[in-house]
Motif scaffolding. Structure first.
Motif, short mmCIF file in Angstrom:
data_model
loop_
_atom_site.label_atom_id
_atom_site.label_comp_id
_atom_site.label_asym_id
_atom_site.label_seq_id
_atom_site.Cartn_x
_atom_site.Cartn_y
_atom_site.Cartn_z
N UNK A 28 -88.42 -14.57 30.41
CA UNK A 28 -89.24 -13.72 31.27
C UNK A 28 -90.58 -13.49 30.61
N UNK A 29 -91.53 -12.91 31.34
CA UNK A 29 -92.81 -12.60 30.71
C UNK A 29 -92.61 -11.68 29.50
N UNK A 58 -83.70 -5.65 30.59
CA UNK A 58 -82.82 -6.83 30.49
C UNK A 58 -83.54 -7.98 29.80
N UNK A 59 -84.81 -8.21 30.14
CA UNK A 59 -85.60 -9.26 29.49
C UNK A 59 -85.68 -8.99 27.99
N UNK A 60 -85.96 -7.74 27.64
CA UNK A 60 -86.07 -7.37 26.23
C UNK A 60 -84.75 -7.58 25.49
N UNK A 61 -83.65 -7.17 26.11
CA UNK A 61 -82.34 -7.35 25.47
C UNK A 61 -82.00 -8.82 25.31
N UNK A 62 -82.24 -9.61 26.34
CA UNK A 62 -81.93 -11.04 26.27
C UNK A 62 -82.79 -11.73 25.21
N UNK A 66 -81.52 -13.73 21.96
CA UNK A 66 -82.00 -15.09 21.68
C UNK A 66 -82.51 -15.20 20.24
N UNK A 67 -83.30 -14.23 19.82
CA UNK A 67 -83.82 -14.24 18.45
C UNK A 67 -82.68 -14.09 17.44
N UNK A 68 -81.71 -13.27 17.76
CA UNK A 68 -80.56 -13.09 16.89
C UNK A 68 -79.77 -14.40 16.75
#
Length: 146
Positions: A28-29, A58-62, A66-68
């Protein structure tokens, strides 16, 4: 579309806007402001500001997950390959994991100028010789960690 987004406060390169619409792998953006401006420019019936705030969360959590996952992959590579990851090499190294192959290579050069490219090429290894690529994948190289 670009004009409508610009009127909502989004000032992004056309390649970024195109990626938002066509790249199914994009989370997401990055900016919550961008998401909220998209919501303003292209309102969806029945969606409230709270719904869009939930979308941003949700974008922030995903993105965090992903980074994790990337960090965990790096940890697994270090555990399997050790110092070999830091040693210069003339060839690629394939490391087999249960879910797929990770290729370790040394980058020879990076083009100084930016250019537009299809999203399928960005951040992906570009093989110069498809026959060589097919042979490499066919061999299913495995590395024995020290």
């Amino acid at each position: 579309m670009a004009r409508r987004l610009q009127d909502s406060g989004i000032r992004r390169h056309i390649v970024t806007l195109r990626s938002w619409l066509t790249n199914s792998s994009l989370i997401g953006p990055r900016s919550e402001d961008d998401v909220l401006a998209i919501a303003q420019a292209f309102p969806l019936e029945g969606k409230s500001p709270a719904d869009w705030k939930g979308c941003c969360e949700a974008i922030s959590e995903l993105r965090g997950l992903h980074l994790s996952a990337g960090t965990r992959l790096a940890d697994h590579l270090v555990a399997r390959c050790g110092r070999m990851l830091l040693e210069p090499t003339e060839t690629e190294t394939a490391v087999e994991f249960q879910l797929g192959t990770v290729w370790i290579l040394e980058v020879a050069e990076i083009e100084p100028a930016t250019r537009s490219a299809p999203f399928g090429m960005i951040n992906r290894l570009q093989w110069l010789n498809n026959a060589w690529q097919a042979r490499r994948y066919g061999e299913r190289l495995k590395i024995m960690a020290a």
